[in-house]
Design a protein around this motif. Structure first.
Motif, PDB file in Angstrom:
ATOM      1  N   MET A  57      41.066  26.392  31.516  1.00 23.81           N
ATOM      2  CA  MET A  57      41.460  27.704  31.036  1.00 23.81           C
ATOM      3  C   MET A  57      40.530  28.744  31.658  1.00 23.81           C
ATOM      4  O   MET A  57      39.329  28.552  31.729  1.00 23.81           O
ATOM      5  CB  MET A  57      41.355  27.730  29.522  1.00 23.81           C
ATOM      6  N   SER A  58      41.100  29.847  32.100  1.00 18.82           N
ATOM      7  CA  SER A  58      40.291  30.871  32.745  1.00 18.82           C
ATOM      8  C   SER A  58      39.821  31.909  31.732  1.00 18.82           C
ATOM      9  O   SER A  58      40.448  32.142  30.708  1.00 18.82           O
ATOM     10  CB  SER A  58      41.096  31.545  33.857  1.00 18.82           C
ATOM     11  N   SER A  59      38.714  32.532  32.061  1.00 14.32           N
ATOM     12  CA  SER A  59      38.143  33.544  31.176  1.00 14.32           C
ATOM     13  C   SER A  59      38.826  34.890  31.407  1.00 14.32           C
ATOM     14  O   SER A  59      39.387  35.135  32.481  1.00 14.32           O
ATOM     15  CB  SER A  59      36.647  33.670  31.440  1.00 14.32           C
ATOM     16  N   PRO A  60      38.767  35.781  30.421  1.00 13.75           N
ATOM     17  CA  PRO A  60      39.314  37.126  30.623  1.00 13.75           C
ATOM     18  C   PRO A  60      38.648  37.841  31.800  1.00 13.75           C
ATOM     19  O   PRO A  60      39.319  38.570  32.534  1.00 13.75           O
ATOM     20  CB  PRO A  60      39.027  37.834  29.302  1.00 13.75           C
ATOM     21  N   ALA A  61      37.342  37.628  31.986  1.00 12.80           N
ATOM     22  CA  ALA A  61      36.641  38.268  33.104  1.00 12.80           C
ATOM     23  C   ALA A  61      37.202  37.790  34.439  1.00 12.80           C
ATOM     24  O   ALA A  61      37.388  38.584  35.362  1.00 12.80           O
ATOM     25  CB  ALA A  61      35.143  37.987  33.022  1.00 12.80           C
ATOM     26  N   LEU A  62      37.487  36.503  34.535  1.00 14.63           N
ATOM     27  CA  LEU A  62      38.054  35.956  35.772  1.00 14.63           C
ATOM     28  C   LEU A  62      39.438  36.528  36.025  1.00 14.63           C
ATOM     29  O   LEU A  62      39.744  36.952  37.147  1.00 14.63           O
ATOM     30  CB  LEU A  62      38.107  34.430  35.705  1.00 14.63           C
ATOM     31  N   GLU A  63      40.271  36.576  35.015  1.00 10.91           N
ATOM     32  CA  GLU A  63      41.623  37.104  35.183  1.00 10.91           C
ATOM     33  C   GLU A  63      41.605  38.578  35.582  1.00 10.91           C
ATOM     34  O   GLU A  63      42.356  39.001  36.455  1.00 10.91           O
ATOM     35  CB  GLU A  63      42.422  36.891  33.904  1.00 10.91           C
ATOM     36  N   THR A  64      40.711  39.344  34.954  1.00 11.43           N
ATOM     37  CA  THR A  64      40.590  40.764  35.289  1.00 11.43           C
ATOM     38  C   THR A  64      40.108  40.942  36.721  1.00 11.43           C
ATOM     39  O   THR A  64      40.629  41.782  37.466  1.00 11.43           O
ATOM     40  CB  THR A  64      39.610  41.451  34.308  1.00 11.43           C
ATOM     41  N   TYR A  65      39.127  40.149  37.105  1.00 19.89           N
ATOM     42  CA  TYR A  65      38.596  40.258  38.466  1.00 19.89           C
ATOM     43  C   TYR A  65      39.647  39.870  39.503  1.00 19.89           C
ATOM     44  O   TYR A  65      39.787  40.543  40.529  1.00 19.89           O
ATOM     45  CB  TYR A  65      37.328  39.401  38.601  1.00 19.89           C
ATOM     46  N   LEU A  66      40.394  38.833  39.248  1.00 22.42           N
ATOM     47  CA  LEU A  66      41.467  38.447  40.175  1.00 22.42           C
ATOM     48  C   LEU A  66      42.479  39.568  40.338  1.00 22.42           C
ATOM     49  O   LEU A  66      42.920  39.867  41.460  1.00 22.42           O
ATOM     50  CB  LEU A  66      42.163  37.175  39.691  1.00 22.42           C
ATOM     51  N   ALA A  67      42.855  40.199  39.237  1.00 24.57           N
ATOM     52  CA  ALA A  67      43.810  41.312  39.311  1.00 24.57           C
ATOM     53  C   ALA A  67      43.249  42.439  40.166  1.00 24.57           C
ATOM     54  O   ALA A  67      43.967  43.021  40.986  1.00 24.57           O
ATOM     55  CB  ALA A  67      44.139  41.812  37.912  1.00 24.57           C
ATOM     56  N   ARG A  68      41.972  42.721  40.003  1.00 24.68           N
ATOM     57  CA  ARG A  68      41.355  43.778  40.815  1.00 24.68           C
ATOM     58  C   ARG A  68      41.277  43.385  42.282  1.00 24.68           C
ATOM     59  O   ARG A  68      41.459  44.228  43.164  1.00 24.68           O
ATOM     60  CB  ARG A  68      39.966  44.115  40.276  1.00 24.68           C
ATOM     61  N   LEU A  69      41.010  42.109  42.552  1.00 19.34           N
ATOM     62  CA  LEU A  69      40.978  41.655  43.950  1.00 19.34           C
ATOM     63  C   LEU A  69      42.330  41.852  44.620  1.00 19.34           C
ATOM     64  O   LEU A  69      42.406  42.201  45.793  1.00 19.34           O
ATOM     65  CB  LEU A  69      40.571  40.184  44.027  1.00 19.34           C
ATOM     66  N   TYR A  70      43.391  41.617  43.878  1.00 15.93           N
ATOM     67  CA  TYR A  70      44.737  41.757  44.446  1.00 15.93           C
ATOM     68  C   TYR A  70      45.157  43.210  44.612  1.00 15.93           C
ATOM     69  O   TYR A  70      45.995  43.514  45.450  1.00 15.93           O
ATOM     70  CB  TYR A  70      45.762  41.040  43.576  1.00 15.93           C
ATOM     71  N   ASP A  80      42.849  46.250  44.433  1.00 15.42           N
ATOM     72  CA  ASP A  80      41.844  47.255  44.804  1.00 15.42           C
ATOM     73  C   ASP A  80      41.215  46.884  46.143  1.00 15.42           C
ATOM     74  O   ASP A  80      40.457  45.920  46.240  1.00 15.42           O
ATOM     75  CB  ASP A  80      40.790  47.333  43.698  1.00 15.42           C
ATOM     76  N   ASP A  81      41.509  47.687  47.159  1.00 21.60           N
ATOM     77  CA  ASP A  81      41.023  47.395  48.510  1.00 21.60           C
ATOM     78  C   ASP A  81      39.499  47.366  48.593  1.00 21.60           C
ATOM     79  O   ASP A  81      38.930  46.513  49.271  1.00 21.60           O
ATOM     80  CB  ASP A  81      41.567  48.424  49.508  1.00 21.60           C
ATOM     81  N   ALA A  82      38.829  48.292  47.911  1.00 28.59           N
ATOM     82  CA  ALA A  82      37.361  48.348  47.978  1.00 28.59           C
ATOM     83  C   ALA A  82      36.730  47.131  47.302  1.00 28.59           C
ATOM     84  O   ALA A  82      35.768  46.555  47.829  1.00 28.59           O
ATOM     85  CB  ALA A  82      36.863  49.638  47.332  1.00 28.59           C
ATOM     86  N   VAL A  83      37.258  46.738  46.169  1.00 30.95           N
ATOM     87  CA  VAL A  83      36.731  45.556  45.466  1.00 30.95           C
ATOM     88  C   VAL A  83      36.954  44.316  46.325  1.00 30.95           C
ATOM     89  O   VAL A  83      36.065  43.468  46.453  1.00 30.95           O
ATOM     90  CB  VAL A  83      37.394  45.399  44.077  1.00 30.95           C
ATOM     91  N   ARG A  84      38.120  44.229  46.938  1.00 35.88           N
ATOM     92  CA  ARG A  84      38.424  43.073  47.787  1.00 35.88           C
ATOM     93  C   ARG A  84      37.521  43.038  49.012  1.00 35.88           C
ATOM     94  O   ARG A  84      36.998  41.987  49.388  1.00 35.88           O
ATOM     95  CB  ARG A  84      39.900  43.081  48.192  1.00 35.88           C
ATOM     96  N   ALA A  85      37.270  44.181  49.634  1.00 31.39           N
ATOM     97  CA  ALA A  85      36.403  44.233  50.816  1.00 31.39           C
ATOM     98  C   ALA A  85      34.982  43.792  50.466  1.00 31.39           C
ATOM     99  O   ALA A  85      34.360  43.033  51.218  1.00 31.39           O
ATOM    100  CB  ALA A  85      36.393  45.641  51.400  1.00 31.39           C
ATOM    101  N   ALA A  86      34.468  44.246  49.330  1.00 30.61           N
ATOM    102  CA  ALA A  86      33.132  43.838  48.902  1.00 30.61           C
ATOM    103  C   ALA A  86      33.092  42.340  48.628  1.00 30.61           C
ATOM    104  O   ALA A  86      32.131  41.659  48.995  1.00 30.61           O
ATOM    105  CB  ALA A  86      32.719  44.615  47.650  1.00 30.61           C
ATOM    106  N   ALA A 129      47.536  40.142  48.424  1.00 34.61           N
ATOM    107  CA  ALA A 129      47.299  41.561  48.151  1.00 34.61           C
ATOM    108  C   ALA A 129      48.314  42.424  48.885  1.00 34.61           C
ATOM    109  O   ALA A 129      48.858  43.379  48.320  1.00 34.61           O
ATOM    110  CB  ALA A 129      45.874  41.944  48.546  1.00 34.61           C
ATOM    111  N   ALA A 130      48.603  42.087  50.131  1.00 31.01           N
ATOM    112  CA  ALA A 130      49.588  42.844  50.903  1.00 31.01           C
ATOM    113  C   ALA A 130      50.985  42.701  50.294  1.00 31.01           C
ATOM    114  O   ALA A 130      51.749  43.670  50.221  1.00 31.01           O
ATOM    115  CB  ALA A 130      49.592  42.374  52.355  1.00 31.01           C
ATOM    116  N   SER A 131      51.303  41.513  49.831  1.00 30.63           N
ATOM    117  CA  SER A 131      52.596  41.285  49.197  1.00 30.63           C
ATOM    118  C   SER A 131      52.745  42.087  47.916  1.00 30.63           C
ATOM    119  O   SER A 131      53.775  42.724  47.675  1.00 30.63           O
ATOM    120  CB  SER A 131      52.768  39.791  48.913  1.00 30.63           C
TER     121      SER A 131
END
Length: 85
Positions: free
Chosen positions: A1-14, A16-22, A56-58
């Motif tokens: 089971m994934s944590s809320p922090a992990l799910e939130t971060y994955l959503a941002r990676l998909y 937010d270009d700046a978060v993904r680049a970092a 992310a592009a999709s």
């Protein structure tokens, strides 16, 4: 089971270009900075980076096709009460 922090971060990676680049520059460090556990950060560091970019592009293309990016101010409740506004 994934944590809320992990799910939130994955959503941002998909989405937010700046978060993904970092993340792409320092995956484990960025994952830790976003509140993931050391085990989750290790798993994120092993993520398929090409797949991440493709997903992310999709998602970006789907948002644009549905007009979400073009109408950020539209509120859900305006669709429910069209005659009142």
């Amino acid at each position: 089971m994934s944590s809320p922090a992990l799910e939130t971060y994955l959503a941002r990676l998909y989405t937010d270009d700046a978060v993904r680049a970092a993340f792409l520059l320092a995956p484990r460090a960025q994952a830790l900075l976003h509140g993931l556990s050391p085990q989750e950060a290790d798993a994120m560091a092993e993520m398929d980076r090409v797949g991440l970019q493709m997903a992310a592009a999709s998602y970006r293309a789907k948002r644009q096709a549905h007009g979400r990016a073009a109408k950020p101010a539209q509120r859900w409740w305006r669709r429910l009460l069209p005659g009142w506004i």
